[in-house]
Each structure stands twice: as structure tokens, then as C-alpha cells.
Motif scaffolding. Sequence first.
Motif, PDB file in Angstrom:
ATOM      1  N   THR A   3       0.738  -1.151  -0.099  1.00  0.00           N
ATOM      2  CA  THR A   3       0.036  -0.229  -0.064  1.00  0.00           C
ATOM      3  C   THR A   3       0.794   1.313  -0.181  1.00  0.00           C
ATOM      4  O   THR A   3       1.976   1.179   0.175  1.00  0.00           O
ATOM      5  CB  THR A   3      -1.066   0.056   1.190  1.00  0.00           C
ATOM      6  N   GLU A   4       0.240   2.340  -0.278  1.00  0.00           N
ATOM      7  CA  GLU A   4       1.012   3.722  -0.149  1.00  0.00           C
ATOM      8  C   GLU A   4       1.054   4.097   1.090  1.00  0.00           C
ATOM      9  O   GLU A   4       0.690   5.304   1.393  1.00  0.00           O
ATOM     10  CB  GLU A   4       0.397   4.546  -1.341  1.00  0.00           C
ATOM     11  N   HIS A   5       1.710   3.558   2.005  1.00  0.00           N
ATOM     12  CA  HIS A   5       1.979   3.584   3.373  1.00  0.00           C
ATOM     13  C   HIS A   5       2.401   5.083   3.614  1.00  0.00           C
ATOM     14  O   HIS A   5       2.091   5.882   4.675  1.00  0.00           O
ATOM     15  CB  HIS A   5       2.930   2.700   4.070  1.00  0.00           C
ATOM     16  N   SER A   6       3.624   5.231   2.901  1.00  0.00           N
ATOM     17  CA  SER A   6       4.726   6.358   3.402  1.00  0.00           C
ATOM     18  C   SER A   6       3.903   7.763   3.098  1.00  0.00           C
ATOM     19  O   SER A   6       4.450   8.729   3.367  1.00  0.00           O
ATOM     20  CB  SER A   6       6.085   6.275   2.687  1.00  0.00           C
ATOM     21  N   LYS A   7       2.839   7.780   2.397  1.00  0.00           N
ATOM     22  CA  LYS A   7       2.067   9.038   2.206  1.00  0.00           C
ATOM     23  C   LYS A   7       1.669   9.912   3.709  1.00  0.00           C
ATOM     24  O   LYS A   7       1.595  11.022   3.603  1.00  0.00           O
ATOM     25  CB  LYS A   7       0.894   8.969   1.625  1.00  0.00           C
ATOM     26  N   ASP A   8       1.414   8.961   4.786  1.00  0.00           N
ATOM     27  CA  ASP A   8       1.354   9.683   5.970  1.00  0.00           C
ATOM     28  C   ASP A   8       2.548   9.853   6.852  1.00  0.00           C
ATOM     29  O   ASP A   8       2.586   9.898   8.056  1.00  0.00           O
ATOM     30  CB  ASP A   8       0.175   8.889   6.864  1.00  0.00           C
TER      31      ASP A   8
END
Lengths: 10, 213
Positions: A3-8
Motif C-alpha cells: 500500500t502507499e503507506h508512506s504518504k502519512d
Amino acid sequence: QTTEHSKDEL
Amino acid sequence: MNIFRLIGDLSHLASIFILLHKIQTTRSCRGISFKTQALYVTVFATRYLDLIFGEFVSVYNVIMKLFFLGSSCYILYLMKMKYKPTNDPSIDTFRLEYLLGPCTVLALIFNFSFTPVEILWSFSIFLEAVAILPQLFMLQRTGEAEAITTHYLAALGAYRALYIPNWIYRYYTEGSWDPIAVLAGLVQTGLYLDFFYIYVTKVLQGQKFELPA
């Protein structure tokens, strides 16, 4: 599952 | 948010205050790579476009991002203007194209979608992983460093190292992981291993940071 975890992260 | 990420972020914050403290008290940016600092500004500027284009995450997230953007620009100002005479470009010789080129190619291949914002986001992740190289290269060339500079590097390295248990924790609690950030983060932490070894065995024992001949 991936998933695009690092966006937060900094 | 978990404890690893929080301490990691605080460590990142601490690293910047240590660097500012070093420059202000010694009135010198000797031993600091301007190229590495310029790369960090690039990293923050390309990633934190999400302040404008992304979704709102939290007040903490916004404040930290603004701080990292602002402080990294301020450090460039100190190095190029206020303390310019103490900055010696002749030992800061790492070729930036060796980093910018591959990171651009990687970002074009590995991204979450082929849009400018996502490509720049990937680029920033890859670039962050290697942004410390000009600084480490400079250290290698001079063979020694002031203790305060090594504290800065240790805090900066600890920040990414702590993101690793954070990702493991998130994998178990949220059941997912981000391959781009995790793989780049592992590389980034790996680059510090040599430094950490000397930092722990020498600087923390009260000795000078000196590379073996």
C-alpha cells in the motif's frame, strides 16, 4: 499486500 | 503513529537542531557537505508537494513538513551566505549526477502512478536514500570529523533506522507495506552502518572520530 503507506509518514 | 516512528521523527528533528547548533556556535560550516544539504532541500521540496496536492493527514504531519522544508532552506542560506567563507567546496567533490540520474530513472520505473506528483514522490524517496553520500564521501576524504558533526550524522541515521521497526510494526498491525519506501529505507540505513560502527566504538567512548588509515 502492499500500500502507499508512506504518504502519512515524513 | 507508533513509538518507533515518533522517536525516529524526533531524532530527525534533533539532527537538524544539532546541525544548526554546530553552525551557530562554531560560526562555521566546516565539515558539512553543501551538496548533501542541497539534496535534502530537493528531497523535501519534491516530496512535500503533497502539502498542496495530497490529502490532509494531521496537524503534526503538516507542521513537521513545514519545519523540514524551512530549516533545510535556512541551512543552505547559512552555508552559502552567512558563513560562506567557512564552506570549502574543494573537498565537497561528489558528483551529483551519479545520484540524480539513477534516482530519476528509478522514479520513472517505480512509482504508484505515472503522474508528475507520484513520480516526484518516488524520486524524493530514492534521493533521500542516497543524499547522505556526498557528506560521507567528504568524511572519507578528510578522514576525521568534529564530534558535533558525528552527533548530527548519528541522529540523522537513527531516524531512518527507526523507520524500519515502524514498518515492521505497521505490517503486523495494518497488514500492508510500502515497497518503495521500505526498500529505499533499507538502503539508506545500510549506508550508515560503517559510520555507526566507528561512532559507537570511538566517539561514544570519548575518542576522536578518525577513519582507519
